[in-house]
Design a protein around this motif. Structure first.
Motif, PDB file in Angstrom:
ATOM      1  N   ARG A 131     -65.974  73.775 -19.176  1.00 30.62           N
ATOM      2  CA  ARG A 131     -66.980  73.149 -19.871  1.00 30.62           C
ATOM      3  C   ARG A 131     -67.482  74.959 -20.189  1.00 30.62           C
ATOM      4  NH1 ARG A 131     -70.440  68.996 -15.969  1.00 30.62           N
ATOM      5  NH2 ARG A 131     -69.956  70.586 -14.272  1.00 30.62           N
ATOM      6  N   ARG A 132     -68.505  73.527 -21.741  1.00 29.66           N
ATOM      7  CA  ARG A 132     -68.083  74.807 -22.636  1.00 29.66           C
ATOM      8  C   ARG A 132     -69.958  75.365 -22.474  1.00 29.66           C
ATOM      9  NH1 ARG A 132     -67.129  71.071 -28.644  1.00 29.66           N
ATOM     10  NH2 ARG A 132     -64.321  71.833 -28.506  1.00 29.66           N
ATOM     11  N   PRO A 133     -70.138  75.629 -22.712  1.00 33.33           N
ATOM     12  CA  PRO A 133     -72.000  76.201 -22.695  1.00 33.33           C
ATOM     13  C   PRO A 133     -73.069  75.770 -23.063  1.00 33.33           C
ATOM     14  CG  PRO A 133     -70.616  78.344 -23.930  1.00 33.33           C
ATOM     15  CD  PRO A 133     -69.966  77.014 -24.065  1.00 33.33           C
ATOM     16  N   ASP A 134     -73.759  74.891 -22.198  1.00 30.53           N
ATOM     17  CA  ASP A 134     -74.900  73.739 -22.548  1.00 30.53           C
ATOM     18  C   ASP A 134     -76.304  75.171 -21.997  1.00 30.53           C
ATOM     19  OD1 ASP A 134     -75.187  70.546 -23.422  1.00 30.53           O
ATOM     20  OD2 ASP A 134     -76.611  72.048 -20.562  1.00 30.53           O
ATOM     21  N   ALA A 135     -77.239  74.707 -22.704  1.00 25.28           N
ATOM     22  CA  ALA A 135     -78.510  75.322 -22.501  1.00 25.28           C
ATOM     23  C   ALA A 135     -79.408  74.774 -20.961  1.00 25.28           C
ATOM     24  CB  ALA A 135     -79.200  75.448 -23.762  1.00 25.28           C
ATOM     25  N   GLU A 136     -79.169  73.675 -21.141  1.00 22.05           N
ATOM     26  CA  GLU A 136     -79.457  73.341 -20.022  1.00 22.05           C
ATOM     27  C   GLU A 136     -79.213  73.304 -18.847  1.00 22.05           C
ATOM     28  OE1 GLU A 136     -83.576  71.825 -19.758  1.00 22.05           O
ATOM     29  OE2 GLU A 136     -83.006  72.502 -22.155  1.00 22.05           O
ATOM     30  N   ARG A 137     -77.720  72.961 -19.020  1.00 22.00           N
ATOM     31  CA  ARG A 137     -76.783  73.254 -17.426  1.00 22.00           C
ATOM     32  C   ARG A 137     -77.153  74.546 -16.767  1.00 22.00           C
ATOM     33  NH1 ARG A 137     -72.684  70.910 -19.414  1.00 22.00           N
ATOM     34  NH2 ARG A 137     -71.352  72.771 -19.211  1.00 22.00           N
ATOM     35  N   TRP A 142     -78.427  78.448 -12.591  1.00 23.73           N
ATOM     36  CA  TRP A 142     -78.651  79.783 -12.437  1.00 23.73           C
ATOM     37  C   TRP A 142     -79.779  79.718 -11.894  1.00 23.73           C
ATOM     38  CZ3 TRP A 142     -77.402  84.100 -11.792  1.00 23.73           C
ATOM     39  CH2 TRP A 142     -78.073  85.663 -12.745  1.00 23.73           C
ATOM     40  N   ARG A 143     -81.025  78.623 -12.129  1.00 23.17           N
ATOM     41  CA  ARG A 143     -82.300  78.371 -10.904  1.00 23.17           C
ATOM     42  C   ARG A 143     -81.931  77.633  -9.506  1.00 23.17           C
ATOM     43  NH1 ARG A 143     -85.992  72.728 -10.368  1.00 23.17           N
ATOM     44  NH2 ARG A 143     -87.034  73.660  -8.697  1.00 23.17           N
ATOM     45  N   ALA A 144     -80.267  77.151  -9.316  1.00 26.86           N
ATOM     46  CA  ALA A 144     -79.760  76.805  -8.156  1.00 26.86           C
ATOM     47  C   ALA A 144     -78.895  78.696  -8.063  1.00 26.86           C
ATOM     48  CB  ALA A 144     -78.906  75.747  -8.800  1.00 26.86           C
ATOM     49  N   VAL A 145     -78.512  79.252  -8.867  1.00 26.26           N
ATOM     50  CA  VAL A 145     -78.219  80.414  -8.077  1.00 26.26           C
ATOM     51  C   VAL A 145     -79.434  81.413  -7.582  1.00 26.26           C
ATOM     52  CG1 VAL A 145     -77.186  82.850  -8.470  1.00 26.26           C
ATOM     53  CG2 VAL A 145     -75.758  80.883  -9.981  1.00 26.26           C
ATOM     54  N   GLY A 146     -80.134  81.160  -8.251  1.00 25.88           N
ATOM     55  CA  GLY A 146     -81.814  81.897  -6.841  1.00 25.88           C
ATOM     56  C   GLY A 146     -81.716  81.565  -5.915  1.00 25.88           C
ATOM     57  N   LEU A 147     -81.349  80.317  -5.788  1.00 27.68           N
ATOM     58  CA  LEU A 147     -82.453  79.276  -4.685  1.00 27.68           C
ATOM     59  C   LEU A 147     -81.181  79.380  -3.570  1.00 27.68           C
ATOM     60  CD1 LEU A 147     -83.877  75.910  -6.107  1.00 27.68           C
ATOM     61  CD2 LEU A 147     -84.903  78.499  -4.648  1.00 27.68           C
ATOM     62  N   MET A 148     -79.679  79.429  -4.035  1.00 29.28           N
ATOM     63  CA  MET A 148     -78.879  78.974  -2.977  1.00 29.28           C
ATOM     64  C   MET A 148     -78.252  80.640  -2.527  1.00 29.28           C
ATOM     65  SD  MET A 148     -76.833  76.108  -3.955  1.00 29.28           S
ATOM     66  CE  MET A 148     -76.324  75.636  -2.397  1.00 29.28           C
ATOM     67  N   ALA A 149     -78.218  81.712  -3.166  1.00 26.77           N
ATOM     68  CA  ALA A 149     -77.819  82.701  -2.925  1.00 26.77           C
ATOM     69  C   ALA A 149     -78.229  82.972  -1.910  1.00 26.77           C
ATOM     70  CB  ALA A 149     -77.551  83.909  -3.842  1.00 26.77           C
ATOM     71  N   GLU A 184     -70.833  83.345 -16.287  1.00 26.65           N
ATOM     72  CA  GLU A 184     -71.586  82.601 -16.545  1.00 26.65           C
ATOM     73  C   GLU A 184     -72.855  81.901 -15.818  1.00 26.65           C
ATOM     74  OE1 GLU A 184     -72.413  81.295 -19.704  1.00 26.65           O
ATOM     75  OE2 GLU A 184     -70.833  83.342 -20.092  1.00 26.65           O
ATOM     76  N   PRO A 185     -73.442  81.180 -15.845  1.00 26.11           N
ATOM     77  CA  PRO A 185     -74.230  80.774 -14.486  1.00 26.11           C
ATOM     78  C   PRO A 185     -73.625  79.789 -13.575  1.00 26.11           C
ATOM     79  CG  PRO A 185     -75.758  81.202 -16.024  1.00 26.11           C
ATOM     80  CD  PRO A 185     -75.104  81.365 -16.890  1.00 26.11           C
ATOM     81  N   LEU A 186     -72.769  79.043 -14.355  1.00 29.57           N
ATOM     82  CA  LEU A 186     -72.009  77.711 -13.323  1.00 29.57           C
ATOM     83  C   LEU A 186     -70.592  78.913 -12.485  1.00 29.57           C
ATOM     84  CD1 LEU A 186     -71.433  75.296 -12.317  1.00 29.57           C
ATOM     85  CD2 LEU A 186     -70.480  74.392 -14.548  1.00 29.57           C
TER      86      LEU A 186
END
Length: 220
Positions: A131-137, A142-149, A184-186
């Motif tokens: 998907r195209r970049p989306d600032a909120e997504r 990125w927050r989910a990466v920090g919590l889940m990694a 990318e974060p996702l």
């Protein structure tokens, strides 16, 4: 009041509402037999998983119970599957109730469940594109990466995750090497949860880090 607004009111609104609505639209457009990247699961299996974890988690393990408890749970799940696809998609679109444990956890995790499973569905088809970049997504991912990694990765190496939003370093006790994973974060969220076949990332590392990656595991 629109369906989107009602779903947002129930599930917490904002980014979650947007991603939930997007995933519901994908379910509606692709239908129950659409493939996913999850082995043995089609769209119907994925939708059932999402709805049950939010509204009826007892029916996830219930069918495996012996005797009448298991039988009633199997009948309840079959009854749900007998409903029209559009109704089941609408159940998901409306989101979990305010007392749903899964709903509360998802809001804390940056909606990792919705973000990941939407890509499980989208990327199960030939010719998919990110998907195209989306600032909120991207912020939520990125927050989910920090919590889940830290929970999802068991790699005996020091790993640095690098995205346009910054970097996160995960140190490993007794590290055998180091890795840098760019994306990318996702894409990084998909990678840390073990979705190598679709995660578009670039991996750099020394020989020890490469061996540790092959020997380690990712996923929940």
């Amino acid at each position: 009041m629109s369906r989107v607004r009602r779903a947002g009111d129930r599930a917490g609104g904002g980014r979650e509402c947007d991603e939930r609505e997007a995933l519901a639209a994908s379910f509606a457009a692709l239908g129950p037999e659409a493939p996913t990247i999850l082995p043995g699961w089609d769209a119907e299996d994925l939708l059932e998983h999402l709805v049950l974890r939010e509204s009826a988690p007892h029916l996830i393990v219930g069918p495996r119970l012996p005797g009448s408890l298991g039988r009633r749970a199997r009948e309840a799940r079959e009854s749900r599957r007998d409903r029209p696809w559009t109704e089941r998609v609408e159940d998901f679109r409306m989101g979990p109730g305010p007392l749903s444990f899964a709903g509360r956890m998802d809001r804390l995790s940056g909606q990792a469940e919705l973000l990941i499973h939407h890509e499980d569905l989208r990327r199960g088809r030939c010719g998919w594109q990110p998907r195209r970049p989306d600032a909120e997504r991207d912020r939520a991912a990125w927050r989910a990466v920090g919590l889940m990694a830290p929970l999802a990765m068991r790699i005996p190496a020091d790993v640095t995750l690098v995205s346009p939003r910054g970097g996160r370093r995960l140190r490993s006790r007794g590290a055998e090497g180091s890795l840098r994973v760019h994306g990318e974060p996702l894409e990084l969220l998909l990678w840390v949860t073990g979705r190598d076949e679709v995660a578009r990332v670039r991996i750099h590392g020394d020989s020890g880090g490469r061996r540790a990656l092959a020997a380690g595991r990712r996923g929940l």
